[in-house]
Design an enzyme around this catalytic site. Structure first.
Site, PDB file in Angstrom:
ATOM      1  N   HIS A   1       0.823  -1.227   0.000  1.00  0.00           N
ATOM      2  CA  HIS A   1       0.000   0.000   0.000  1.00  0.00           C
ATOM      3  C   HIS A   1       0.852   1.271   0.000  1.00  0.00           C
ATOM      4  CE1 HIS A   1      -3.686  -2.207   0.451  1.00  0.00           C
ATOM      5  NE2 HIS A   1      -3.336  -2.723   1.617  1.00  0.00           N
TER       6      HIS A   1
ATOM      7  N   ASP B   1      -2.340 -10.598  -2.858  1.00  0.00           N
ATOM      8  CA  ASP B   1      -2.962 -10.217  -1.589  1.00  0.00           C
ATOM      9  C   ASP B   1      -4.437  -9.892  -1.862  1.00  0.00           C
ATOM     10  OD1 ASP B   1      -2.062  -8.959   1.326  1.00  0.00           O
ATOM     11  OD2 ASP B   1      -3.772  -7.903   0.444  1.00  0.00           O
TER      12      ASP B   1
ATOM     13  N   HIS C   1      -6.081  -7.388  -0.866  1.00  0.00           N
ATOM     14  CA  HIS C   1      -6.283  -5.953  -1.087  1.00  0.00           C
ATOM     15  C   HIS C   1      -5.486  -5.454  -2.295  1.00  0.00           C
ATOM     16  CE1 HIS C   1      -6.909  -6.723   3.256  1.00  0.00           C
ATOM     17  NE2 HIS C   1      -7.961  -5.934   3.067  1.00  0.00           N
TER      18      HIS C   1
ATOM     19  N   ASP D   1      -4.558 -13.176   2.833  1.00  0.00           N
ATOM     20  CA  ASP D   1      -5.832 -12.710   3.391  1.00  0.00           C
ATOM     21  C   ASP D   1      -6.996 -13.002   2.444  1.00  0.00           C
ATOM     22  OD1 ASP D   1      -4.634 -10.816   1.746  1.00  0.00           O
ATOM     23  OD2 ASP D   1      -4.706  -9.197   3.228  1.00  0.00           O
TER      24      ASP D   1
END
Ligand code: 6XA
Ligand code: ZN
Length: 343
Positions: free
Chosen positions: A160, A196, A198, A285
């Protein structure tokens, strides 16, 4: 497969975060890396090496120098202002405010260099960030030295973090740093496959106008999922980078059947690009029991993912990102690696 790990990550501990209006202990916690570290030995994946010391020069190749300086100064400034506990951003220079020059106070700097309240500092955070960065670079060095694959057990994660901002538990973008390091050390093209849950908004931002890094991202649809403001299918790169950013947003409830088809497509694109190195931003995740995510992948699927990636036949660096079902994260993350090895 060799892994690189540093116990200096443990100093980044006891942080809190904002979830649904409440301050709670951060889901991104030291036991995540410790369980993975233990699992590597349990399955006999291979040796675990300590990172070598690296200057911050490679970080400054993908991040703005003033941002890297801020990361080092943040907690000392927080303490100098008479505070203790978790340093957390809370004011941002959004549309209509002055975001064109760095402010002075630590409160303002925290907001200036972030996009959310999710990257927080305690006393040992900077040392953990630096160690995570060194873990990624040391693992990259193994690939450059001829290893077919390597695992960078990075904590804190990185995807991120953009050129000038932190957020979502991420400070230095370890995968982006490693990609640029490969290019600076003889590689002509690098592909980053971010699996991931996200969207890796930082990685996308850093390489958006570049054609020497292909960025492929499988993730929860930002229409309804964090980080909300990037990661849509129409973001395809810009300028000479047009066509070199590919997003695969998928709805809550996505099963391995659907997710695996997106992985196949991303792998086909990676193969067609013919990169010298493949980097995998490895988040687990996507797991059905992850406490902050909504995909439905099961433990048995993770080795299949590793085997699919292995079929590309590329030198492959796995870089750890997210995954918060602490009891299962290790089995799933290392499952990808053993699946890769066994393919
Ligand atoms: C919002 C959720 C942060 C997601 C962090 C993550 N607090 N990114 O796992 O990959
Ligand atoms: Zn994640």
């Amino acid at each position: 497969m060799k892994s690189v790990y540093s116990e200096r990550h443990k100093g980044h501990a006891g942080n809190v975060e904002l979830v649904a209006g409440a301050i709670v202990p951060a889901f991104e916690m030291p036991s995540r890396a410790e369980f993975i570290r233990a699992r590597i030995d349990e399955v006999g994946l291979g040796p675990v090496l300590a990172p070598q010391t690296h200057s911050l020069d490679a970080a400054r190749r993908v991040h703005k120098p003033d941002f890297i300086d801020f990361l080092e100064r943040a907690y000392p400034m927080w303490k100098a202002a008479g505070r203790e506990g978790t340093a957390m951003p809370f004011t941002w220079p959004t549309r209509g405010l002055r975001g064109d020059r760095p402010p002075e106070s630590i409160e303002a700097l925290l907001g200036y260099y972030s996009f959310d309240a999710g990257a927080t500092f305690v006393e040992g955070t900077w040392d953990a960030i630096k160690s995570s960065y060194e873990v990624a670079l040391t693992a990259a060095g193994l690939i450059k030295g001829g290893e077919k694959s390597a695992f960078a057990l990075c904590r804190p994660p990185g995807h991120h973090a953009g050129s000038g901002f932190m957020g979502g538990y991420c400070f230095i973008n370890n995968a982006a740093v490693a990609a640029q390091w490969f290019l600076d050390n003889g590689a002509r093209k690098v592909a980053i496959l971010d699996i991931d849950y996200h969207h890796g908004n930082g990685t996308q931002e850093i390489f958006y106008e570049r054609d020497d890094v292909l960025v492929l991202n499988l993730h929860g649809d930002p229409a309804n999922e964090y980080p909300f403001f990037l990661g849509f299918a129409d973001e395809k790169g810009a300028g000479k980078g047009e066509g070199f950013n590919v997003n695969y947003p998928m709805p809550a409830g996505t099963t391995f059947e659907v997710w695996g088809a997106a992985l196949d497509d991303a792998c086909a694109k990676a193969a067609a690009y013919k990169p010298d190195v493949l980097l995998v931003s490895l988040g687990v995740d996507t797991f059905e029991k992850d406490p902050i995510s909504a995909f439905k992948l099961k433990t048995e699927h993770y080795p299949l993912i590793g085997a699919r990636i292995a079929r590309l036949g590329l030198p492959t660096l796995f870089v750890m990102e997210g995954g918060y079902a602490v009891a299962e994260i290790a089995v799933n993350a290392v499952g990808v690696l053993t699946g890769f090895e066994g393919a």
